[in-house]
Write a protein that holds these residues in place. Structure first.
Motif, short mmCIF file in Angstrom:
data_model
loop_
_atom_site.label_atom_id
_atom_site.label_comp_id
_atom_site.label_asym_id
_atom_site.label_seq_id
_atom_site.Cartn_x
_atom_site.Cartn_y
_atom_site.Cartn_z
N LEU A 1 0.83 -1.12 -0.04
CA LEU A 1 -0.02 -0.05 0.02
C LEU A 1 0.87 1.22 0.07
O LEU A 1 0.71 2.25 -0.73
N ASN A 2 2.13 1.11 0.81
CA ASN A 2 2.86 2.27 0.81
C ASN A 2 3.30 2.54 -0.70
O ASN A 2 3.68 3.67 -1.11
N THR A 3 3.85 1.44 -1.33
CA THR A 3 4.51 1.51 -2.66
C THR A 3 3.52 2.04 -3.50
O THR A 3 3.64 2.94 -4.39
N PHE A 4 2.05 1.62 -3.30
CA PHE A 4 1.25 2.13 -4.20
C PHE A 4 0.90 3.57 -4.15
O PHE A 4 0.66 4.30 -5.10
N VAL A 5 0.68 3.98 -3.18
CA VAL A 5 0.58 5.41 -2.73
C VAL A 5 1.79 6.26 -3.25
O VAL A 5 1.61 7.45 -3.88
N GLY A 6 2.91 5.68 -3.02
CA GLY A 6 4.17 6.43 -3.43
C GLY A 6 4.41 6.38 -4.79
O GLY A 6 4.49 7.45 -5.37
N THR A 7 3.75 5.73 -5.63
CA THR A 7 3.61 5.46 -6.95
C THR A 7 2.65 6.57 -7.58
O THR A 7 3.05 7.39 -8.61
N LEU A 8 1.49 6.55 -6.75
CA LEU A 8 0.50 7.38 -7.19
C LEU A 8 0.93 8.92 -7.06
O LEU A 8 0.83 9.75 -7.93
N ASP A 9 1.67 9.21 -5.99
CA ASP A 9 2.14 10.45 -5.69
C ASP A 9 3.37 11.00 -6.90
O ASP A 9 3.42 12.10 -7.27
N LYS B 1 1.39 11.99 -10.12
CA LYS B 1 0.65 12.92 -9.84
C LYS B 1 0.39 13.67 -10.93
O LYS B 1 -0.86 13.93 -11.44
#
Length: 411
Positions: free
Chosen positions: A188-196, A199
Motif C-alpha cells: 500500500l505504501n508503494t502504491f501510494v508512493g507511485t500515485l504520488d 500525480k
C-alpha cells in the motif's frame, strides 16, 4: 412601629420604580465591565456572523489578544447576525481583516477577535469607518455545549459500548497474520508512493479526459444520430449473418489453401525470387537508358529524332549492309561451322541506294515506320545465291529482299 417601617419600605420601592419608569434607562448604560474605554477619535465597523452565540454588547474587541475596542450593538437581519464594533483611530487593520468570536477561557466570556488575513491571501487596503466585514471573513469557535452534546451522542447509543468487541475481533484477525499485514502495508505504501510520483501524469490524464468529454459533448447530436441508426445497422447485419458466416468460412478455407500452396512451393518461390533479383538489379541500373532505347523500337531503323532532322517533303538514304555469314549463323543458330580455306562461308555486301523517301511526319509522338520507294539494286558475290536485281516501286520493298534484310518488318 413595624407597620410604619413596612409602609416606608413600600413607599421607597414605589418611588424608585416610578423614577426608573420615567427615565430612558437601560442596563447597558450602566458602567459594566467589558470592553475598553475609548478616549479620543474612533470609528465603527460592522461584522456579519452566522451565529454570535451569547455575545452581548459591551463585550471586548481584541487585536492580538489585546483589548482595543468594544461591541456596541448586536442585532439580527434575516438569518444573519450583525455586530457593530467601535475601535480607536490608532488601530490600523487591513481592508480584508478577519473577525472571529472567541472565549477568554473554557467557560469564560465571549469577545470578538480581529486579525489580518493568513495564508496565501495578502493584506491590502485599510479598514475604515462604516465598512462591513462579510460572512466570508468571519467565523465562530466551537462551543463547549456543542462538544458535550456530540460526546453525549457518542456515549449514549454510539460505538463506545462496542469498542471492546471491536478490539477483541481485531486482535483475533491480526494474531498470526503479522507478515501478511506487513506485506499489505508495504504494498500500500508503494502504491501510494507511485500515485504520488505520477500525480502530474494523472492530472494530465484527467485533463485529457475532460477535453475528450467536451469534444463528445460538442458532437452530441452526431452521436445521438449514430446511436439511433445503430439498431437498423445491427438488424441488417443480422439478416446478412448467414452470408457473412459463409464468406468467413470460405476465407478461412482460402487461407488454409494458400498456406498449403505457399508452404509446398516455398523453395521454388525463394529460388525464383533469388533468380529474379539480378534481373531487377540490372533493370534498376539501366535507369533511363531502357525507356530511351525503346524509342527506336517503333521507328526502326531510324531514331526518334530523325523526323526533326529532315526538312522538306522527301529525303534520300543510302544503306550499306556488311554481312559475315559465318558469324551470323553461329550467333543465331549456335552452330560451330568448320573453317575451309581462308573462310568457310564467303561474305558479301549489299548496297541499297534509296531515292525519294517520304519525309517523316512532324509530330510530337513516335513517327511510323517509313517505307522506302524507288529502285534498289543488290549485288551478292560468293554466297552461292543467284544474283538478282529486284525493282522497287513506290509501294515498298520487294518481298523477298525484305525478308532477308528486315524479317520483322516484312512480316
Amino acid at each position: 412601629m413595624n407597620r410604619f417601617r413596612r409602609t416606608a419600605v413600600v413607599a421607597g420601592v414605589v418611588a424608585t420604580a416610578t423614577f426608573v419608569a420615567g427615565c430612558d434607562f437601560s442596563v447597558y448604560s450602566l458602567p459594566l465591565p467589558g470592553g475598553a474605554k475609548i478616549k479620543g477619535p474612533s470609528y465603527t465597523v460592522t461584522a456579519e456572523f452566522t451565529d454570535v452565540l451569547d455575545l452581548v454588547p459591551k463585550s471586548s474587541v481584541k487585536v492580538d489578544d489585546v483589548t482595543v475596542g468594544t461591541v456596541e450593538k448586536v442585532w439580527l437581519e434575516g438569518f444573519t447576525a450583525k455586530v457593530r464594533l467601535r475601535l480607536p483611530k490608532s488601530v490600523d487593520l487591513p481592508d480584508n481583516a478577519r473577525a472571529t468570536i472567541r472565549q477568554t477561557s473554557l467557560l469564560g466570556e465571549k469577545f470578538v477577535s480581529l486579525a489580518p488575513p493568513t495564508g496565501s491571501e495578502k493584506p491590502h487596503g485599510k479598514l475604515d469607518n462604516g465598512e462591513l466585514i462579510p460572512l466570508s471573513r468571519t467565523t465562530s469557535n466551537v462551543e463547549v455545549e456543542e462538544v458535550l452534546a456530540a460526546l453525549s451522542l457518542l456515549l449514549n447509543g454510539g460505538g463506545v459500548a462496542q469498542l471492546q468487541i471491536i478490539t477483541q475481533e481485531l486482535n483475533k484477525a491480526l494474531t498470526g497474520n503479522e507478515p501478511a499485514i506487513r506485506s499489505v502495508l508495504t504494498q500500500l505504501n508503494t502504491f501510494v508512493g507511485t500515485l504520488d510520483a505520477n500525480k502530474q501524469r494523472i492530472v494530465e490524464a484527467i485533463k485529457a479526459v475532460d477535453a475528450l468529454a467536451k469534444k463528445l459533448n460538442a458532437q452530441k447530436t452526431t452521436l445521438a444520430t449514430a446511436i439511433d441508426s445503430l439498431p437498423k445497422s445491427i438488424s441488417t447485419l443480422d439478416k446478412q449473418r448467414a452470408a457473412l458466416v459463409k464468406t468467413l468460412q470460405a476465407l478461412a478455407k482460402l487461407g488454409n489453401t494458400a498456406t498449403r500452396v505457399i508452404t509446398a512451393s516455398q523453395k521454388d518461390l525463394v529460388a525464383n525470387l533469388q533468380s529474379l533479383y539480378p534481373v531487377l538489379t540490372k533493370l534498376a541500373e539501366a535507369g533511363e537508358n531502357l525507356p530511351k532505347s525503346l524509342e527506336l523500337l517503333l521507328t526502326y531503323p531510324f531514331p526518334d529524332a530523325a523526323a526533326d532532322a529532315v526538312q522538306g517533303d522527301f529525303t534520300n538514304l543510302n544503306i550499306t549492309l556488311d554481312v559475315n555469314t559465318q558469324k551470323a549463323l553461329q550467333g543465331l543458330l549456335k552452330l560451330n561451322l568448320p573453317t575451309v580455306g581462308p573462310t568457310a562461308l564467303p561474305t558479301g555486301k549489299i548496297s541499297l541506294p534509296l531515292h525519294n523517301t517520304p519525309q517523316f511526319p512532324q509530330s510530337s509522338g513516335l513517327p511510323p515506320l517509313p517505307l522506302p520507294t524507288g529502285t534498289a539494286t543488290s549485288c551478292v558475290t560468293g554466297l552461292g545465291l543467284p544474283v538478282c536485281t529486284p525493282t522497287l516501286n513506290r509501294s515498298g520493298f520487294d518481298p523477298e529482299l525484305a525478308k532477308v534484310l528486315m524479317p520483322g518488318v516484312a512480316k
